[in-house]
Design a protein around this motif. Sequence first.
Motif, PDB file in Angstrom:
ATOM      1  N   PRO A 167       0.806  -1.229   0.000  1.00  0.00           N
ATOM      2  CA  PRO A 167       0.000   0.000   0.000  1.00  0.00           C
ATOM      3  C   PRO A 167       0.834   1.270   0.000  1.00  0.00           C
ATOM      4  CG  PRO A 167      -0.242  -1.190   2.092  1.00  0.00           C
ATOM      5  CD  PRO A 167       0.481  -2.093   1.160  1.00  0.00           C
ATOM      6  N   PHE A 168       2.046   1.232   0.618  1.00  0.00           N
ATOM      7  CA  PHE A 168       2.953   2.386   0.517  1.00  0.00           C
ATOM      8  C   PHE A 168       3.173   2.733  -0.958  1.00  0.00           C
ATOM      9  CE2 PHE A 168       5.687   2.153   4.667  1.00  0.00           C
ATOM     10  CZ  PHE A 168       4.583   2.565   5.387  1.00  0.00           C
ATOM     11  N   THR A 169       3.544   1.726  -1.739  1.00  0.00           N
ATOM     12  CA  THR A 169       3.857   1.936  -3.159  1.00  0.00           C
ATOM     13  C   THR A 169       2.640   2.448  -3.922  1.00  0.00           C
ATOM     14  OG1 THR A 169       5.453   0.116  -3.034  1.00  0.00           O
ATOM     15  CG2 THR A 169       4.759   0.827  -5.229  1.00  0.00           C
ATOM     16  N   LEU A 170       1.488   1.829  -3.685  1.00  0.00           N
ATOM     17  CA  LEU A 170       0.277   2.215  -4.410  1.00  0.00           C
ATOM     18  C   LEU A 170      -0.176   3.621  -4.051  1.00  0.00           C
ATOM     19  CD1 LEU A 170      -1.733  -1.141  -4.254  1.00  0.00           C
ATOM     20  CD2 LEU A 170      -0.558  -0.152  -6.233  1.00  0.00           C
ATOM     21  N   SER A 171      -0.103   3.977  -2.759  1.00  0.00           N
ATOM     22  CA  SER A 171      -0.563   5.311  -2.360  1.00  0.00           C
ATOM     23  C   SER A 171       0.335   6.401  -2.933  1.00  0.00           C
ATOM     24  CB  SER A 171      -0.628   5.424  -0.827  1.00  0.00           C
ATOM     25  OG  SER A 171       0.656   5.318  -0.263  1.00  0.00           O
ATOM     26  N   GLN A 172       1.655   6.161  -2.932  1.00  0.00           N
ATOM     27  CA  GLN A 172       2.569   7.158  -3.495  1.00  0.00           C
ATOM     28  C   GLN A 172       2.383   7.289  -5.011  1.00  0.00           C
ATOM     29  OE1 GLN A 172       4.104   9.012  -1.238  1.00  0.00           O
ATOM     30  NE2 GLN A 172       3.104   7.572   0.168  1.00  0.00           N
ATOM     31  N   THR A 173       2.150   6.166  -5.678  1.00  0.00           N
ATOM     32  CA  THR A 173       1.879   6.204  -7.121  1.00  0.00           C
ATOM     33  C   THR A 173       0.575   6.947  -7.394  1.00  0.00           C
ATOM     34  OG1 THR A 173       2.990   4.062  -7.345  1.00  0.00           O
ATOM     35  CG2 THR A 173       1.631   4.801  -9.198  1.00  0.00           C
ATOM     36  N   GLY A 174      -0.432   6.708  -6.560  1.00  0.00           N
ATOM     37  CA  GLY A 174      -1.702   7.419  -6.694  1.00  0.00           C
ATOM     38  C   GLY A 174      -1.537   8.914  -6.539  1.00  0.00           C
ATOM     39  N   MET A 175      -0.709   9.328  -5.562  1.00  0.00           N
ATOM     40  CA  MET A 175      -0.467  10.761  -5.368  1.00  0.00           C
ATOM     41  C   MET A 175       0.276  11.359  -6.562  1.00  0.00           C
ATOM     42  SD  MET A 175      -1.926  11.679  -2.583  1.00  0.00           S
ATOM     43  CE  MET A 175      -1.211  13.304  -2.315  1.00  0.00           C
ATOM     44  N   GLU A 210      -4.053  17.127 -11.699  1.00  0.00           N
ATOM     45  CA  GLU A 210      -4.640  18.375 -11.184  1.00  0.00           C
ATOM     46  C   GLU A 210      -3.703  19.571 -11.330  1.00  0.00           C
ATOM     47  OE1 GLU A 210      -5.884  17.642  -7.189  1.00  0.00           O
ATOM     48  OE2 GLU A 210      -7.258  16.008  -7.754  1.00  0.00           O
ATOM     49  N   ARG A 211      -2.395  19.328 -11.199  1.00  0.00           N
ATOM     50  CA  ARG A 211      -1.372  20.373 -11.335  1.00  0.00           C
ATOM     51  C   ARG A 211      -1.686  21.633 -10.529  1.00  0.00           C
ATOM     52  NH1 ARG A 211       0.999  19.777 -17.507  1.00  0.00           N
ATOM     53  NH2 ARG A 211       0.826  17.504 -17.584  1.00  0.00           N
ATOM     54  N   PRO A 212      -1.825  21.509  -9.215  1.00  0.00           N
ATOM     55  CA  PRO A 212      -2.036  22.702  -8.384  1.00  0.00           C
ATOM     56  C   PRO A 212      -0.733  23.477  -8.240  1.00  0.00           C
ATOM     57  CG  PRO A 212      -1.778  20.792  -7.001  1.00  0.00           C
ATOM     58  CD  PRO A 212      -1.748  20.288  -8.412  1.00  0.00           C
ATOM     59  N   GLN A 213      -0.773  24.574  -7.510  1.00  0.00           N
ATOM     60  CA  GLN A 213       0.435  25.382  -7.316  1.00  0.00           C
ATOM     61  C   GLN A 213       1.491  24.557  -6.574  1.00  0.00           C
ATOM     62  OE1 GLN A 213      -0.280  29.000  -5.223  1.00  0.00           O
ATOM     63  NE2 GLN A 213       1.771  29.821  -5.553  1.00  0.00           N
ATOM     64  N   GLY A 214       2.698  24.573  -7.072  1.00  0.00           N
ATOM     65  CA  GLY A 214       3.780  23.812  -6.462  1.00  0.00           C
ATOM     66  C   GLY A 214       3.690  22.316  -6.716  1.00  0.00           C
ATOM     67  N   TRP A 215       2.960  21.928  -7.759  1.00  0.00           N
ATOM     68  CA  TRP A 215       2.714  20.497  -8.000  1.00  0.00           C
ATOM     69  C   TRP A 215       3.972  19.739  -8.376  1.00  0.00           C
ATOM     70  CZ3 TRP A 215       3.446  17.932 -12.693  1.00  0.00           C
ATOM     71  CH2 TRP A 215       3.720  18.748 -13.791  1.00  0.00           C
ATOM     72  N   MET A 216       4.934  20.424  -9.001  1.00  0.00           N
ATOM     73  CA  MET A 216       6.135  19.718  -9.433  1.00  0.00           C
ATOM     74  C   MET A 216       6.945  19.201  -8.228  1.00  0.00           C
ATOM     75  SD  MET A 216       7.814  18.521 -11.941  1.00  0.00           S
ATOM     76  CE  MET A 216       7.133  19.370 -13.361  1.00  0.00           C
ATOM     77  N   THR A 217       7.065  20.042  -7.189  1.00  0.00           N
ATOM     78  CA  THR A 217       7.784  19.609  -5.973  1.00  0.00           C
ATOM     79  C   THR A 217       7.068  18.426  -5.332  1.00  0.00           C
ATOM     80  OG1 THR A 217       8.518  21.880  -5.594  1.00  0.00           O
ATOM     81  CG2 THR A 217       8.660  20.354  -3.723  1.00  0.00           C
ATOM     82  N   LYS A 218       5.743  18.530  -5.259  1.00  0.00           N
ATOM     83  CA  LYS A 218       4.956  17.442  -4.668  1.00  0.00           C
ATOM     84  C   LYS A 218       5.106  16.167  -5.487  1.00  0.00           C
ATOM     85  CE  LYS A 218       1.519  20.614  -2.726  1.00  0.00           C
ATOM     86  NZ  LYS A 218       0.111  21.055  -2.736  1.00  0.00           N
ATOM     87  N   LEU A 219       5.122  16.321  -6.806  1.00  0.00           N
ATOM     88  CA  LEU A 219       5.270  15.159  -7.684  1.00  0.00           C
ATOM     89  C   LEU A 219       6.621  14.482  -7.465  1.00  0.00           C
ATOM     90  CD1 LEU A 219       4.224  13.440 -10.065  1.00  0.00           C
ATOM     91  CD2 LEU A 219       5.310  15.095 -11.604  1.00  0.00           C
ATOM     92  N   ILE A 220       7.678  15.283  -7.322  1.00  0.00           N
ATOM     93  CA  ILE A 220       9.021  14.722  -7.112  1.00  0.00           C
ATOM     94  C   ILE A 220       9.081  13.952  -5.800  1.00  0.00           C
ATOM     95  CG2 ILE A 220      11.434  15.318  -6.650  1.00  0.00           C
ATOM     96  CD1 ILE A 220      11.057  17.678  -8.628  1.00  0.00           C
ATOM     97  N   ILE A 221       8.478  14.531  -4.733  1.00  0.00           N
ATOM     98  CA  ILE A 221       8.481  13.871  -3.416  1.00  0.00           C
ATOM     99  C   ILE A 221       7.766  12.526  -3.483  1.00  0.00           C
ATOM    100  CG2 ILE A 221       7.563  14.003  -1.064  1.00  0.00           C
ATOM    101  CD1 ILE A 221       8.051  17.043  -1.208  1.00  0.00           C
TER     102      ILE A 221
END
Length: 608
Positions: free
Chosen positions: A383-391, A398-409
């Motif tokens: 579930p760790f892997t699936l939840s991070q992939t889902g995020m 959605e590409r909200p503000q600052g989405w690139m940093t969130k995507l990298i994390i």
Amino acid sequence: MVSSIKRLLIGRPLKSTELGEQKLNKTKALAILSSDALSSVAYGPEQILIVLVTVSAAAFWYSIPIAIGVLVLLAALILSYRQVIFAYPHGGGAYVVSKENLGINYGLISGGSLLVDYILTVAVSVSAGTDAITSAFPALHDHNVGIAIIFVIFITTLNLRGVTESASILAYPVYLFVLALFILIGVGLFNVFTGQVPAELHTPVGTPIAGISLFLLLRAFASGSSALTGVEAISNAIPNFKAPAPNNAAKTLAAMGGLLAILFSGIVLLAYYYGITPNEKVTVVSQIAEQTFGRNFMYFFIQGTTALILILAANTGYTAFPLLAVNLANDKFIPRMFKIRGDRLGYSNGILTLGLASILLIIFFKGQTEHLIPLYAVGVFIPFTLSQTGMMLKWFRERPQGWMTKLIINTMGAVICFVVTIMFFLTKFAQVWPVLVFLPVIVFVFYRIRKHYEAVGEQLRINCEEPALPIEGNVIIVPVAGITQVVENSLNYAKSLGADQVLAVYVSFERDDEKKFEEKWNKWQPDVRLVTLHSHYRSIIQPLTKFVDTVQHKASEANYRVTVIIPQFIPKKGWHNILHNQSSLLIKAYLLYRRNVIITTVPYHLKK
């Protein structure tokens, strides 16, 4: 009497309006939701050494770079789950994230993994805590299973009393454990840096070791990653926090990550410098404490608090399992009973189910922690892997503000978790293969349950296009065993319903009894028709059900209903029931599944 015992064990019932008082502040939440992750410090470093010792004790220096890798993974998970908390402030964790972003099948894989994982959380924590106790008192080693079961029953009862009350009790041992380990690590490192620990106890970092391989190092890393189990619990339990829930949950998650990193690093370093070798009957923490303080008060204080937090770490499962079960029940994948709050406003059905399943697991594995940990850990990392992939997909869409940093994390978290999951399957397949069996089975069961609920809903829904046919009449059947007050009470009730026909049915085993009963009946109830059925095999159920089926078949042709009124006397005291045949209950159980047959019990209460 039962209600008195229940009140003594779990306390007085709480009103629904008192639900707000059951929310957790950050201090209590850290204790109740971080105990699983913090307690894994007691066995995570040990799991690394168990793998390395297969080469030689000289390979123990590899535990330090392995521990650094585990800390990098911890940082990625903390940052990733912080984003999950704010993106899904109503909780649900990996199940909700996977379901909404990857699809229902991946959500069910996450949910099924976590349900099983929380059961394993309880079993592993309690088993490890029992090991800590038997390390200090070796005479108890043969009673591991019994001691573990007693602790599970205690924690289950504690949780039935409510979230706030259990958190209030748990906070003390958790913070005492943190204090004890800080003292142990502080004194231990002081001894190391002041030269009180002989250098020959450990191999210098960087020493070449014959027989070491990348496969073995990956296996040790996967084993050490078991210390990160429980990190996701806070994101599952956001509804348990006081407002503002997401902010308080995020701060609690950060505090947990910091404490876990310090304690894990400290134990790994001390185990390396002290040259600790894993022992089946004495834990690594016990050996470090004994070498640091000797067998004095501080040793037993550390062992006592370690045992307590290992046992009470099970409480993380008791907090997260019921909430996950509620989410699955809301989506109709598990029984609706998991949505019901108990007397103390907790989801008591989930708590009881978790306790029972954990006891069965402890018995099956005979309380041997090392056999449970790999299965436990891989159940978390899926579930760790699936939840991070889902995020990742969520931010990309959605590409909200600052989405690139969130995507990298989240990408970092997903990649590392995926690698660890693969490592578990490659290096510990013999221990984790059951995951490949139970996950498909669980998902299949989920779908079967949902299919049932959908079928029930479809059949219960009122359809104006196909109105139900009106019932033209009613035939009442009253099974009778003799001429008694109980039978008379039931016949009077049957007559009051104004049915088209009332039939009394008597099942006889002997022909003589049959004739005698018919004569008595005709004198006592001449206006009620008696049907006598002879049973060749001394069974009441078989001839009676056959007769009911025959009457029902004829009645259905005229759109009549058949009602079976079962006479039953109720003894004044409950224990008196064991002195009487429960024929009425058996008849009811057999007839209940007959179509178009209505079952009614008419009780007659005895006064003496």
